[in-house]
Design an enzyme around this catalytic site. Structure first.
Site, PDB file in Angstrom:
ATOM      1  N   PHE A 403       5.262   0.390   1.254  1.00 35.45           N
ATOM      2  CA  PHE A 403       3.843   0.383   0.853  1.00 35.45           C
ATOM      3  C   PHE A 403       3.354  -0.962   0.306  1.00 35.45           C
ATOM      4  CE2 PHE A 403       4.695   3.311  -3.181  1.00 35.45           C
ATOM      5  CZ  PHE A 403       5.371   2.307  -3.810  1.00 35.45           C
ATOM      6  N   GLU A 404       2.076  -1.065   0.092  1.00 37.58           N
ATOM      7  CA  GLU A 404       1.384  -2.333  -0.263  1.00 37.58           C
ATOM      8  C   GLU A 404       1.559  -3.373   0.846  1.00 37.58           C
ATOM      9  OE1 GLU A 404       0.354  -1.041  -4.308  1.00 37.58           O
ATOM     10  OE2 GLU A 404      -0.484  -2.549  -2.996  1.00 37.58           O
TER      11      GLU A 404
END
Lengths: 597, 256
Positions: A403-404
């Site tokens: 994620f990110e």
């Protein structure tokens, strides 16, 4: 840092960095240290005892803990004072994030709330939106989430976005239709930052409340780790979003998404070092307690080497990340929260360090994964059963590379941003490349004369590593021109070289500062970790360089290029075994990461 | 209500303690210093009393410059002001000498209540609070887990083996706090930022007119003995093992 010239984003590649411009954790103010202590006490005193309930997704417990965190100020560091926050510097937020990072699933809930959930309003909300939403978010009485991802919109979040927004006939609402996926805090958030395309074209962001008609959330996902965090879909069926809840401007969704992600990236790095330090502590304690063949396994070289590598990698990531956060703070200095252009100016200042933010994300998440993997290994069979924390740390860590922005997307960002700036003439990388090509024939690693001071060789090699980046990236740009973007394998290797150049230099700068402040004897562990880290990375740099060159050339040209790379990265190995034994002794002595502030 | 809380800065209980080369002090190089945990109960109780009854909380600490960190923590928890008695050579001093200095610093503050932790977790002496009470001519309620203050009187509960004893005295009084008195708050971030601006006065022993006189000194510090290695009981059969174990327990461990 105010009186120093602030280094440009990516500018570290062009030459040596002034140590004064590199923030190190040893420079924490008394307030930073107290923030660290408060956060650590809160994690140990309030979060850890509720671990079972959190892992069982007990909403009431998580909400109560978020409110306690809000009361302590742990959710409001980035929110301006006039909207119920504290408006602190980014180092303060980094301190909170690192310590919360030791709390497993709760860290994910807190991180998504304070980061991607709250910051879009902080930076892009108008006064009314800030007044309406921020005080509750800073207090933790309401929880925020961020809805960008969809089933078909992952890394290509803008292109793949199918969620639509249409203005209602009376012009009072946007009617949203679509489904957002993998939304952290989905099950318990009250406000969502939702991205949708207005009239199928203008990618925009909206503040959506759970209670708006047509808004619902789906079932919890069954995940590999971070099971105490909530992850659901957000379903929008003719959802009625008041027009005043459009965030920033029509069609400016990508600006919001990308700039907020920059912050999310270095913050993820901070949380990762917190988690990694926790796992190192577990590893050191277990190694001392566990006896085999008549002695604690901590006395075996094979185990010591693991502990030392874990510590040195954490040191490299920590030095890089705090250096980046220091740069961002310096860039933000003088931009007032009262400035009507605050959001645009602040996000531009942060965007300047997009390369560093991506470095922090990749380095932090990969160091964490390395550390939790070795933590399991040191525990042996006990590492594979859920009775010990190693097993969960291993599962929880894995999401950080996804994620990110996946680590692949972040790796692509690094050379992408650098080349973009080079093309615009913002960062004179091309000129540096030309100059290097001129010099390289004359250069001989045997002729280099180094000053007689500690870490002179390491400082020199960190500079040579940067030159190797410019050399390889320059040749790649020359070879492929506009089509370089299609050579992802080469770009990944260039990214790795950039990441490690920054990391090695950050290690050296921090160790030199430690020598200045403490003297050589007390700074020994800084020097040992710097050397141990570089001893692992430098041979790898040459492999990445050669693999890249071999892909872009052949025959005599290739041979000439490889001679160049070999000259630049000619490395006299250190006694890595002795260095790592020394580092391991410190790890065992301190029951974990050898540095504290 | 005018309240003074005396706090001592001690090594964090997680710190690895090593004895210094002189054999009578600890190696302070790698130590993380914190407020004595028992003193936190005092700070918390003082803050609660002032919240209900009004007044002011002053924290007082003695020792080298680093002691300011512990005082700042108390200010961040909510105390109003701090007094630091700066003496670089005070750590490990005779508790009576420390008490004398503290009494000199407390007297001009004319407190209604003076709080201490019931002991410090580093040297465990537990003497300072009583000595200060004596120097100030105040009654002391020691090892208190419950406290009521009303009408110029203080009522404190001390747990004793399976029971409790309730003590009463008139104010001003010295109270030493025991675990259980309350649950100390964390220093909040707004508190931390406010603490920066709160008054912190530094005084030397000379400023206070306190002459340092130690009647006792630390002769030696001894580390805990190394844990003896374990022993494996030998034997082929269960009976043999049991017999050998019984023999070891009787002859070597001398527990049966």
């Amino acid at each position: 840092m105010a009186d120093k010239e602030i280094p440009q984003g990516g500018g570290f590649l062009l030459g040596p960095t002034d140590p004064a411009a590199a923030f190190v954790p040893e420079e924490f103010s008394d307030e930073h240290k107290m923030i660290l202590t408060t956060t650590a006490d809160f994690v140990a005193g309030d979060i850890v005892p509720m671990d079972e309930q959190i892992e069982a997704k007990d909403h009431a417990v998580v909400k109560k803990l978020m409110a306690s965190a809000g009361e302590l100020g742990l959710l409001g560091s980035d929110v301006p004072e006039e909207f119920g926050g504290l408006g602190l510097d980014k180092i303060s937020t980094a301190c909170i994030t690192e310590e919360i990072g030791k709390s497993g699933s709760f860290a994910v809930a807190q991180g998504a709330h304070t980061g991607i959930g709250t910051l879009p309003i902080v930076y892009y909300g108008n006064k009314e939106q800030k007044e309406k939403y921020l005080p509750d978010l800073a207090a933790g009485t309401k929880i925020a989430a961020y809805g960008l991802t969809e089933a078909g919109a992952g890394s290509d979040a803008v292109g793949g976005c199918r969620t639509k927004a249409v203005l209602s006939e009376d012009g009072k609402h946007y009617i949203l239709n679509g489904e957002k996926m993998f939304i952290t805090n989905g099950g318990w958030a009250e406000t969502f930052i939702v991205f949708a395309k207005i009239d199928n074209a203008e990618f925009s962001a909206f503040i959506v409340e759970r209670d708006f008609p047509g808004v619902s959330t789906g079932a919890e996902e069954h995940k590999m780790g971070i099971n105490g965090s909530s992850t659901t879909t957000v379903i929008l069926e003719d959802a009625q979003v008041p027009v005043e809840n459009l965030l920033y401007e029509k069609g400016k969704g990508a600006t919001i998404a990308m700039n907020v992600l920059n912050i999310g990236r270095y913050k993820l790095g901070c949380a990762a070092i917190g988690g990694a330090k926790g796992a190192l502590t577990q590893s050191a304690k277990f190694a001392k307690d566990r006896s085999q063949f008549g002695m604690p396994i901590a006395e075996f070289g094979a185990i010591q080497e693991k502990l030392a590598k874990m510590a040195a990698k954490i040191y490299a990531a920590e030095s890089s990340i705090f250096r980046s956060v220091g740069l961002i703070d310096a860039g933000l200095e003088g931009i007032s929260h009262d400035d009507p252009e605050y959001g645009a100016k602040a996000s531009a200042a942060i965007r300047e360090y997009a390369v560093e933010c991506s470095i922090d994300k990749v380095l932090g998440s990969e160091v964490l994964d390395y550390v939790v993997d070795e933590c399991v290994q040191i525990h042996g069979g006990y590492g594979y059963v859920s009775e010990y924390p190693a097993e969960r740390a291993y599962r929880d860590a894995r999401i950080n590379r996804i994620f990110e922005g996946t680590n692949e997307i972040n790796r692509m960002t690094i050379p992408g941003e650098l080349l973009k700036r080079a093309m615009k003439g913002k960062l004179p990388l091309m000129a540096a490349g030309q100059k290097l090509l001129g010099e390289i024939m004359e250069y001989s690693p045997l002729m280099v004369e180094l000053p007689d001071e500690p870490l002179a060789y390491e400082a020199h090699m960190a500079e040579m590593a940067k030159k190797a980046v410019i050399f390889v990236a320059g040749l790649a740009a020359q070879t492929y021109m506009q089509k370089l973007i299609h050579q992802q394998e080469i770009l990944m290797r260039v990214a790795d070289m950039v990441i490690e150049s920054f990391a090695m230099e950050s290690c050296v700068l921090r160790a030199k500062k430690a020598i200045d402040a403490l003297g050589e004897e007390k700074a020994q562990v800084y020097m040992d970790m710097t050397k141990a880290y570089m001893d692992e990375v430098l041979p790898q740099m040459l492999i990445w360089a050669n693999e890249s060159l071999a892909a872009m050339s052949e025959g005599d040209d290739l041979r000439t290029m490889m001679i160049g790379a070999r000259k630049l990265l000619k490395y006299q190995p250190a006694n890595g075994v002795a260095l790592r034994r020394a580092v391991a002794a410190r790890v065992l002595d301190k029951n974990g990461y050898p540095l504290s502030y | 209500m005018n309240i003074v809380v005396c706090i001592k800065q001690v090594p964090d209980t997680e710190s690895v303690i090593k004895i210094a080369g002189d054999g009578k002090s600890i190696d302070t190089g790698d130590i993380k210093w914190v407020m004595n945990p028992y003193d936190e109960f005092g700070v918390e109780e003082a803050l609660r009393i002032v919240k209900d009854q009004g007044g002011e909380v002053t924290v007082v600490g003695a020792g080298p410059a680093r002691v300011v960190e512990a005082l700042r923590t108390a200010l961040a928890m909510g105390a109003d002001k701090a007094v630091h008695i700066q003496d670089d050579d005070l750590y490990g001093a005779d508790p009576i000498a420390v008490a004398k200095m503290l009494a000199k610093a407390i007297e001009p503050l004319s407190p209604d209540v003076v709080f201490f932790g019931q002991r410090a977790v580093d040297d465990d002496s537990g003497v300072v609070s009583s000595a200060v009470a004596e120097y100030l001519g105040m009654p002391q309620l020691s090892v208190i887990t419950k406290l009521e203050i009303a009408d110029g009187k203080v009522k404190g509960t001390r747990p004793i083996e399976g029971q409790t004893v309730v003590l009463e005295a008139s104010l001003p009084a010295v109270i030493s706090a025991q675990k259980g008195l309350n649950e100390p708050r964390y220093a909040s971030l707004p508190g931390i930022m406010k603490a920066k601006k709160k008054p912190l006065e530094t005084k030397t022993p000379a400023d206070l007119g306190a002459e340092r006189s130690d009647f006792i000194e630390i002769a030696t510090l001894n580390p805990p003995p190394d844990r003896a290695p374990g022993k494996t009981v030998e034997g082929e059969t269960a009976q043999e093992l049991a017999a050998n174990l019984a023999k070891l327990l009787k002859e070597e461990a001398k527990v049966i």
